[in-house]
Scaffold this active site. Structure first.
Site, PDB file in Angstrom:
ATOM      1  N   HIS A   1      -5.004  -8.073  14.099  1.00  0.00           N
ATOM      2  CA  HIS A   1      -5.062  -6.709  13.710  1.00  0.00           C
ATOM      3  C   HIS A   1      -6.772  -6.602  13.113  1.00  0.00           C
ATOM      4  CE1 HIS A   1      -1.123  -5.048  13.675  1.00  0.00           C
ATOM      5  NE2 HIS A   1      -0.618  -6.228  13.514  1.00  0.00           N
TER       6      HIS A   1
ATOM      7  N   LYS B   1      -6.927   6.718   3.306  1.00  0.00           N
ATOM      8  CA  LYS B   1      -6.708   5.510   3.742  1.00  0.00           C
ATOM      9  C   LYS B   1      -7.083   4.632   2.619  1.00  0.00           C
ATOM     10  CE  LYS B   1      -9.735   6.663   7.048  1.00  0.00           C
ATOM     11  NZ  LYS B   1      -9.074   6.398   8.519  1.00  0.00           N
ATOM     12  N   ARG B   2      -6.524   3.255   2.963  1.00  0.00           N
ATOM     13  CA  ARG B   2      -7.222   2.493   1.794  1.00  0.00           C
ATOM     14  C   ARG B   2      -8.524   2.378   1.474  1.00  0.00           C
ATOM     15  NH1 ARG B   2      -3.333  -1.406  -0.305  1.00  0.00           N
ATOM     16  NH2 ARG B   2      -5.317  -2.288  -1.120  1.00  0.00           N
TER      17      ARG B   2
ATOM     18  N   LYS C   1     -14.481   1.110   5.896  1.00  0.00           N
ATOM     19  CA  LYS C   1     -13.841   2.531   6.320  1.00  0.00           C
ATOM     20  C   LYS C   1     -14.850   3.449   5.921  1.00  0.00           C
ATOM     21  CE  LYS C   1      -9.186   0.863   6.056  1.00  0.00           C
ATOM     22  NZ  LYS C   1      -8.666   1.062   7.412  1.00  0.00           N
TER      23      LYS C   1
ATOM     24  N   THR D   1      -4.226   4.637  12.635  1.00  0.00           N
ATOM     25  CA  THR D   1      -3.197   5.056  13.347  1.00  0.00           C
ATOM     26  C   THR D   1      -3.112   6.609  12.510  1.00  0.00           C
ATOM     27  OG1 THR D   1      -1.985   3.807  11.614  1.00  0.00           O
ATOM     28  CG2 THR D   1      -1.856   3.253  13.716  1.00  0.00           C
TER      29      THR D   1
ATOM     30  N   LYS E   1      -1.940  10.623  13.627  1.00  0.00           N
ATOM     31  CA  LYS E   1      -0.887  11.645  12.868  1.00  0.00           C
ATOM     32  C   LYS E   1      -1.701  13.053  12.784  1.00  0.00           C
ATOM     33  CE  LYS E   1       0.687   7.660  10.385  1.00  0.00           C
ATOM     34  NZ  LYS E   1       0.635   6.631   9.379  1.00  0.00           N
TER      35      LYS E   1
HETATM   36  C1  Z15 Z   1      -4.454  -3.854   8.041  1.00  0.00           C
HETATM   37  O1  Z15 Z   1      -3.568  -2.763   7.478  1.00  0.00           O
HETATM   38  C2  Z15 Z   1      -4.847  -3.724   9.213  1.00  0.00           C
HETATM   39  C3  Z15 Z   1      -5.779  -4.945   9.473  1.00  0.00           C
HETATM   40  C4  Z15 Z   1      -5.409  -6.094   8.871  1.00  0.00           C
HETATM   41  O2  Z15 Z   1      -5.971  -7.421   9.411  1.00  0.00           O
HETATM   42  C5  Z15 Z   1      -4.741  -6.118   7.680  1.00  0.00           C
HETATM   43 CL1  Z15 Z   1      -4.614  -7.634   6.812  1.00  0.00          CL
HETATM   44  C6  Z15 Z   1      -4.023  -4.849   7.266  1.00  0.00           C
HETATM   45  C7  Z15 Z   1      -4.858  -2.463   9.891  1.00  0.00           C
HETATM   46  C8  Z15 Z   1      -6.221  -2.092  10.602  1.00  0.00           C
HETATM   47  O3  Z15 Z   1      -7.420  -2.375   9.747  1.00  0.00           O
HETATM   48  C9  Z15 Z   1      -6.259  -0.918  11.369  1.00  0.00           C
HETATM   49  O4  Z15 Z   1      -7.219  -0.694  11.955  1.00  0.00           O
HETATM   50  C10 Z15 Z   1      -4.788  -0.959  12.438  1.00  0.00           C
HETATM   51  O5  Z15 Z   1      -4.555   0.401  12.818  1.00  0.00           O
HETATM   52  C11 Z15 Z   1      -3.607  -1.337  11.557  1.00  0.00           C
HETATM   53  O6  Z15 Z   1      -3.775  -2.560  10.775  1.00  0.00           O
HETATM   54  C12 Z15 Z   1      -2.431  -1.377  12.568  1.00  0.00           C
HETATM   55  O7  Z15 Z   1      -2.825  -2.173  13.552  1.00  0.00           O
END
Ligand code: Z15
Length: 837
Positions: A374, A567-568, A573, A678, A682
């Site tokens: 991810h 988002k976080r 970001k 994602t 949405k």
């Molecule tokens: C996280 O929420 C995502 C990646 C990571 O390595 C960790 Cl530790 C947490 C996110 C991505 O930043 C995001 O771009 C992606 O859409 C999401 O995972 C689901 O794949």
């Protein structure tokens, strides 16, 4: 088992077997029964909390009936199952989802109204199940919904954290973290005290030769902690399939106390042992995309992997099939590297406990696992120190060394000329101390590795896993672009839009096949449809405006352009780019004549998101947003032309209010850093447009909706490296508009400038790693285009309707079918039509 039960007993069970309510009256009877007996309350002390509890218990009964049926069918048919291992499942609320998936929400709404309650208020009583940080955890939750909806025999495995992601409070413009104890009343979980697994830690490994001369390893003298299963039903939409999410809770073994200690008066010591065991599943680590190498985290990972594998292996062994059949019965998906320990754990079970030969065992392991990556951010890639491993999991470290030795031997034979290769691909990093590279172990132990959007899947092949593509060939690596469940993110969050679409498509079939949305493009010029569509968007904005007023005391005009970034909080970001852009806008308006101000498109900039508690830069950005809001929102010159809102404690249930209310949403990561994203999907699905960089899934959204329907800006990922290099090795040219923004911050109008110096300096002094300055002009210019485009409401509306109609690709159902076909090799198991299993 079935055949062994005598007919008269069967008949008795069948006669009294629980049945599902079908009418409004039957539903009300169930609610009242639960409130009066299960909860011991009455008409006279039934508040909204009790009304929620009664409704939830009534629906829970329904789910349980189908859940039992599904599990029986799976036991009987014993198909290949999918196991989704994820440390995070960001589920949000369950009641609304249960009502909609079962298809009884309208009946329940009327029933509750008879009893004196508004369904909205009842739903709002539920606490979010917030067992995740952000995108990765929410993706896992969407996947469970799709797996059940598509009738895949699937299980989720995770930890039953006592505390989910912290609640965020904003106090004087600063984030404060409050613990989220969410288990006070949770009707959705079922403790399974009979499903308890012993999990071992520490100890040592003893090796000896058995009678046949075979080397045997025994892991002994460890400490044992119990893993207790808690199950939650996962209903599919419009299907009887109800899958299982199994959460493990840690508990001291030997019952409650160490009785020797307890009886000899060492109460405190015995309680301390108990507490230390229970600490394992106590709390979710609040870091998103950042690894911190804490021992307790590694303990959590092993505890969860070992319990889940024990459970999976036990289920397989019931079928009495040969071990070589294991990969034909079991597919395990690793959601990121967090469950990578499952690889050496399965190898250990097979060779140490089941007596298989190494090679046979290893071939089973590789065929069983798939690994989803991810992120390419180096700070997010997990590494664990070898001494820590040696201490906590001595046998696993040996197995990892053996896996690595065999792997390196293979590499050496196949790439004899590339002397550097061995050091680069070794699972063990030769640093001080040595580190175990979990991503490499995950690649080596899996048969498929996938990224989560096309760009991301290409990037992992050319960056972090480049050597592994040479070693294994390109076919081991694949792409599965992320998706979202249209049940929660359209039907549940935006019921009016869902209804409007259904009215044109002749029913809700599009919720099971989202590609059917393309048919609404035929209504893009239909006057009535357009009017309804626009009214729904407006109503959703009014709802968010009301929320903003009630919760934050800020009045916003629902006719203004709603610009949202939730988002976080993370530097990559680039919420800082957004707030600098807001400051720039503020300065521009301030400098205008009253005449010119009349031409300005009014805007509300919404922000929301949690910062990891130790992430100072992210917290500083929150603080700056709040301070800018204080100034802008109280500036008489500005009025409705600009408002800035930081929405406190962004979570899944709040997203359901926020997402349908956007005109534009921001997905503005530095190109190449956001694996997919994602929330972008949405927002578009709910009739909002996107401003975004050429990153992650934004690129595929553009491919689907068309370039005219998205606002792209900024540098391309292939240029990022050179630009970063240039910042250090040639003169760094700060964008002049951004420079003006920084002067304004330094002037102190947003409070003590010292608080923001690290943020400004990260750009001005320390190389602007995230290219905020490089992208600033392009970002500002693109927002100008947005202002102009929004003024032409008819064209804007056409863009939004067209975009919605082209979003079919981004259903998590498509995504799950791709995993099933390319990675898991599993088939759906359709439930029987009527009653009876
Ligand atoms: C996280 O929420 C995502 C990646 C990571 O390595 C960790 Cl530790 C947490 C996110 C991505 O930043 C995001 O771009 C992606 O859409 C999401 O995972 C689901 O794949």
């Amino acid at each position: 088992v079935e055949a062994s039960i005598p007919e008269p007993q069967r008949a008795a069970w069948k006669k009294f077997s629980a049945s599902e309510f079908k009418t409004k009256d039957e539903f009300e009877a169930e609610v009242v029964r639960h409130i009066e007996t299960t909860l011991a309350r009455s008409l006279f002390n039934c508040d909204e909390a009790a009304a929620y509890a009664g409704t939830a218990l009534a629906f829970r009964d329904r789910l349980v009936i189908e859940w039992n049926r599904t599990q029986q069918q799976h036991t009987y048919a014993d198909p290949k199952r999918v196991y989704y291992l994820s440390l995070e499942f960001l589920m949000g609320r369950a009641l609304d989802n249960a009502m909609l998936n079962v298809g009884m929400k309208d009946i329940a709404k009327e029933g509750m109204s008879d009893l004196g309650f508004r369904m909205e208020d009842v739903i709002a009583q539920e606490r979010d199940a917030a067992l995740g940080n952000g995108g990765l955890g929410r993706l896992a939750a969407c996947f469970l919904d799709s797996l059940a909806t598509l009738n895949y025999p699937a299980w989720g495995y995770a930890l039953r954290y006592k505390y989910g992601i912290f609640k965020q409070e904003i106090v004087n413009g600063y984030q404060v973290e409050v613990p989220d104890y969410w288990l006070d009343f949770n009707p959705w979980e079922f403790p399974r005290h009979d499903v308890t697994v012993d999990i071992q830690f520490y100890g040592n490994v003893r090796k000896y030769m058995d009678e046949s001369g075979k080397q045997v390893s025994v892991w002994e003298n460890g400490e044992i902690v119990n893993a207790v299963a808690y199950d939650a039903p996962i209903p599919g939409f419009g299907t009887r399939t109800t899958n299982n999410l199994r959460l493990w809770s840690s508990k001291a073994s030997k019952g409650e106390f160490d009785f020797t200690k307890f009886n000899s008066g060492e109460y405190e010591a015995s309680v301390a042992d108990q507490q230390s065991a229970e600490t394992i599943s106590a709390v979710l680590y609040p870091n998103d995309s950042l690894e911190r190498g804490k021992e307790l985290r590694l303990k959590q990972q092993y505890f969860w992997c070992a319990a889940s594998l024990f459970d999976i292996v036990r289920r397989f062994k019931k079928s009495k099939k040969a071990w070589k059949e294991f990969p034909n019965q079991v597919a395990i998906q690793l959601n990121d590297t967090h469950p990578t320990l499952a690889i050496p754990e399965l190898q250990r079970i097979l060779i140490d406990l089941e007596g298989l030969e190494w090679d046979e065992a290893w071939s089973i392991v590789q065929k069983t696992f798939g690994y989803t990556n991810h992120t390419v951010l180096p700070e997010a890639l997990e590494k664990w120190s070898v001494p820590l491993f040696q201490h906590l999991l001595p046998r696993h470290l040996q197995i990892i060394y053996d896996i690595n030795a065999i792997f390196l031997h293979y590499v050496e034979r196949n790439f004899p000329k590339d002397r550097e290769m061995l050091g680069r691909v070794s699972v063990i990093e030769e640093s001080q101390p040595k580190m175990v590279r979990m991503a490499y172990l995950a690649v080596i132990g899996s048969h498929k590795v996938n990224g989560v959007a096309e760009l991301h899947s290409d990037l992992i092949k050319t960056t972090i896993f480049k050597d592994f593509v040479k070693i294994y060939g390109p076919d081991k690596f694949t792409n599965v672009t992320n998706g979202i469940t249209p049940r929660r993110w359209l039907h549940q969050a935006n019921p009016r839009l869902s209804e409007l679409i259904a009215s044109k498509l002749g029913g809700y079939e599009f919720l099971r096949d989202l590609t059917l949305l393309h048919k609404i493009e035929a209504y893009v010029d239909d006057k009535d449809f357009r009017k309804n569509f626009q009214e729904i968007k407006y109503a959703n904005k009014v709802r968010l405006a009301k929320y903003t007023k009630e919760v934050h005391g800020i009045s916003v005009n629902p006719s203004a352009l709603f610009d949202i970034q939730v988002k976080r909080m993370h530097e990559y970001k680039r919420q800082q780019l957004n707030i600098f852009g807001v400051i720039h806008r503020y300065l521009e308006i301030k400098a205008m004549s009253p005449e010119d101000r009349k031409k300005v498109q009014p805007r509300v900039s919404f922000f929301g998101g949690k910062a990891a508690p130790g992430y100072w830069m992210a917290k500083t950005v929150i603080h700056l947003i709040c301070q800018v809001g204080e100034v802008v929102n109280n500036d008489k010159d500005i009025g409705d032309l600009l408002k800035v809102v930081f929405l406190e404690d962004y979570n899944v249930s709040k997203a359901e209010i926020i997402v349908p209310a956007s005109d534009i949403s921001e997905h503005i990561s530095t190109a190449g850093t956001e694996a997919s994203g994602t929330s972008n999907m949405k927002f578009v699905l709910n009739g909002g447009l996107v401003i975004g960089t050429c990153d992650g899934a934004n690129i595929e959204i553009t491919r689907e909706v068309g370039e005219d329907n998205i606002f792209l800006f900024g540098v391309l990922s292939e240029d990022v490296e050179d630009l970063r290099h240039a910042h250090f090795y040639s003169e760094f040219n700060l964008d002049p508009m951004l420079s003006h923004v920084f002067e304004t911050i330094r002037s102190g109008i947003f409070g003590d400038a010292g608080q923001f110096s690290a943020l400004v300096n990260s750009i001005v002094e320390h190389g602007d790693y995230y290219l905020v300055s490089d992208d600033f002009k392009s970002y500002i210019d693109t927002h100008k285009l947005i202002d102009e485009a929004y003024k032409d409401q008819e064209t804007w509306l056409t863009k939004t309707i067209t975009s919605v109609s082209r979003m079919g690709f981004f259903s998590s159902d498509r995504c799950i079918d791709e995993y099933a076909e390319m990675i898991w090799n599993v088939e759906p198991l359709t439930p029987p039509k009527q009653n009876g299993a």
